[in-house]
Design a protein around this motif. Structure first.
Motif, PDB file in Angstrom:
ATOM      1  N   UNK A 144       8.812  55.609 -45.464  1.00 29.94           N
ATOM      2  CA  UNK A 144       9.622  55.278 -44.285  1.00 29.94           C
ATOM      3  C   UNK A 144       8.975  55.842 -43.026  1.00 29.94           C
ATOM      4  N   UNK A 145       8.434  57.066 -43.121  1.00 26.94           N
ATOM      5  CA  UNK A 145       7.770  57.651 -41.954  1.00 26.94           C
ATOM      6  C   UNK A 145       6.539  56.839 -41.551  1.00 26.94           C
ATOM      7  N   UNK A 146       5.745  56.403 -42.519  1.00 20.08           N
ATOM      8  CA  UNK A 146       4.546  55.610 -42.203  1.00 20.08           C
ATOM      9  C   UNK A 146       4.936  54.288 -41.555  1.00 20.08           C
ATOM     10  N   UNK A 147       5.992  53.653 -42.036  1.00 19.50           N
ATOM     11  CA  UNK A 147       6.440  52.397 -41.423  1.00 19.50           C
ATOM     12  C   UNK A 147       6.882  52.645 -39.982  1.00 19.50           C
ATOM     13  N   UNK A 148       7.656  53.709 -39.765  1.00 20.59           N
ATOM     14  CA  UNK A 148       8.112  54.023 -38.407  1.00 20.59           C
ATOM     15  C   UNK A 148       6.939  54.365 -37.488  1.00 20.59           C
ATOM     16  N   UNK A 149       5.975  55.135 -37.990  1.00 24.48           N
ATOM     17  CA  UNK A 149       4.805  55.487 -37.183  1.00 24.48           C
ATOM     18  C   UNK A 149       3.953  54.260 -36.881  1.00 24.48           C
ATOM     19  N   UNK A 150       3.848  53.338 -37.828  1.00 24.81           N
ATOM     20  CA  UNK A 150       3.075  52.116 -37.597  1.00 24.81           C
ATOM     21  C   UNK A 150       3.733  51.242 -36.537  1.00 24.81           C
ATOM     22  N   UNK A 151       5.051  51.120 -36.596  1.00 21.23           N
ATOM     23  CA  UNK A 151       5.769  50.335 -35.585  1.00 21.23           C
ATOM     24  C   UNK A 151       5.614  50.991 -34.216  1.00 21.23           C
ATOM     25  N   UNK A 152       5.730  52.310 -34.188  1.00 24.08           N
ATOM     26  CA  UNK A 152       5.536  53.029 -32.926  1.00 24.08           C
ATOM     27  C   UNK A 152       4.137  52.793 -32.373  1.00 24.08           C
ATOM     28  N   UNK A 153       3.126  52.930 -33.228  1.00 20.97           N
ATOM     29  CA  UNK A 153       1.748  52.758 -32.780  1.00 20.97           C
ATOM     30  C   UNK A 153       1.483  51.334 -32.312  1.00 20.97           C
ATOM     31  N   UNK A 154       2.063  50.351 -32.972  1.00 30.56           N
ATOM     32  CA  UNK A 154       1.780  48.954 -32.634  1.00 30.56           C
ATOM     33  C   UNK A 154       2.486  48.496 -31.363  1.00 30.56           C
ATOM     34  N   UNK A 155       3.698  48.986 -31.128  1.00 28.94           N
ATOM     35  CA  UNK A 155       4.504  48.409 -30.050  1.00 28.94           C
ATOM     36  C   UNK A 155       4.727  49.313 -28.837  1.00 28.94           C
ATOM     37  N   UNK A 191      -0.756  48.168 -28.146  1.00 29.37           N
ATOM     38  CA  UNK A 191      -1.867  47.588 -28.919  1.00 29.37           C
ATOM     39  C   UNK A 191      -1.558  46.190 -29.455  1.00 29.37           C
ATOM     40  N   UNK A 192      -0.300  45.915 -29.793  1.00 30.60           N
ATOM     41  CA  UNK A 192       0.056  44.585 -30.282  1.00 30.60           C
ATOM     42  C   UNK A 192      -0.148  43.535 -29.202  1.00 30.60           C
ATOM     43  N   UNK A 193       0.104  43.887 -27.966  1.00 33.95           N
ATOM     44  CA  UNK A 193      -0.086  42.943 -26.859  1.00 33.95           C
ATOM     45  C   UNK A 193      -1.569  42.650 -26.627  1.00 33.95           C
ATOM     46  N   UNK A 194      -2.422  43.631 -26.895  1.00 31.44           N
ATOM     47  CA  UNK A 194      -3.860  43.420 -26.732  1.00 31.44           C
ATOM     48  C   UNK A 194      -4.475  42.673 -27.909  1.00 31.44           C
ATOM     49  N   UNK A 195      -4.129  43.098 -29.140  1.00 32.27           N
ATOM     50  CA  UNK A 195      -4.800  42.584 -30.328  1.00 32.27           C
ATOM     51  C   UNK A 195      -3.999  41.544 -31.105  1.00 32.27           C
ATOM     52  N   UNK A 196      -2.712  41.471 -30.868  1.00 32.14           N
ATOM     53  CA  UNK A 196      -1.887  40.542 -31.641  1.00 32.14           C
ATOM     54  C   UNK A 196      -1.685  41.064 -33.056  1.00 32.14           C
ATOM     55  N   UNK A 197      -1.626  40.168 -34.018  1.00 26.74           N
ATOM     56  CA  UNK A 197      -1.371  40.545 -35.404  1.00 26.74           C
ATOM     57  C   UNK A 197      -2.507  41.359 -36.012  1.00 26.74           C
ATOM     58  N   UNK A 198      -3.678  41.374 -35.388  1.00 21.94           N
ATOM     59  CA  UNK A 198      -4.825  42.102 -35.929  1.00 21.94           C
ATOM     60  C   UNK A 198      -4.658  43.616 -35.859  1.00 21.94           C
ATOM     61  N   UNK A 199      -3.615  44.090 -35.192  1.00 25.56           N
ATOM     62  CA  UNK A 199      -3.365  45.519 -35.152  1.00 25.56           C
ATOM     63  C   UNK A 199      -2.772  46.006 -36.479  1.00 25.56           C
ATOM     64  N   UNK A 200      -2.172  45.115 -37.273  1.00 29.16           N
ATOM     65  CA  UNK A 200      -1.466  45.523 -38.476  1.00 29.16           C
ATOM     66  C   UNK A 200      -2.337  45.775 -39.712  1.00 29.16           C
ATOM     67  N   UNK A 201      -3.432  45.049 -39.975  1.00 26.84           N
ATOM     68  CA  UNK A 201      -4.219  45.349 -41.183  1.00 26.84           C
ATOM     69  C   UNK A 201      -4.717  46.799 -41.283  1.00 26.84           C
TER      70      UNK A 201
END
Length: 133
Positions: free
Chosen positions: A16-27, A44-54
């Motif tokens: 759960x922490x990793x998911x929350x940290x990933x959402x924080x980092x992406x958005x 970062x999501x606005x710059x890279x789009x979906x490529x920030x998630x892999x």
């Protein structure tokens, strides 16, 4: 509550922490983009789009694997915790500090998983007697 259940709960806490940290980092607006004389902060999501998630799936995979594996759970847990810690230390100046609590939670979970067979063993409920000497 058994030690094995506590171990699983701590590992789910790491997930759960990793998911929350990933959402924080992406958005969250974390990247400074020069805009003429001003600086605009962009997510970062606005710059890279979906490529920030892999790349963010790697820490998630390293916290989910110990939950999925049944055989050699402790060995796999310590291996995944070590790799996740190494990733956090290598990326300490960018996103590593954000993900650092995840290996701590995962290490606690793995330690409890190693203690579970000893702690959760049922002891016979009979009177103790001194052996004949």
């Amino acid at each position: 509550m058994s030690v094995a259940t506590q171990s699983k709960l701590w590992q789910w806490g790491a997930v759960v922490y990793v998911v929350a940290a990933s959402v924080f980092f992406a958005f969250m607006p974390l990247v400074a983009v020069p805009n003429g004389t001003d600086v605009t902060w962009v997510a970062p999501f606005r710059l890279l789009g979906w490529q920030v998630f892999p790349p963010l799936l790697l820490p998630l995979a390293l916290t989910v694997i110990p939950l999925v594996v049944r055989k050699h759970r402790v060995r796999v847990g310590w291996s995944c915790t070590g790799v996740l810690t190494a990733i956090c230390l290598v990326l300490v100046l960018s996103s590593g500090l954000l993900f650092l609590p995840a290996p701590v939670l995962s290490a606690l979970s793995t330690y409890l998983a190693s203690r579970a067979p000893v702690e959760d063993e049922e002891l016979p409920d009979e009177a103790w007697q001194v052996p004949d000497a």
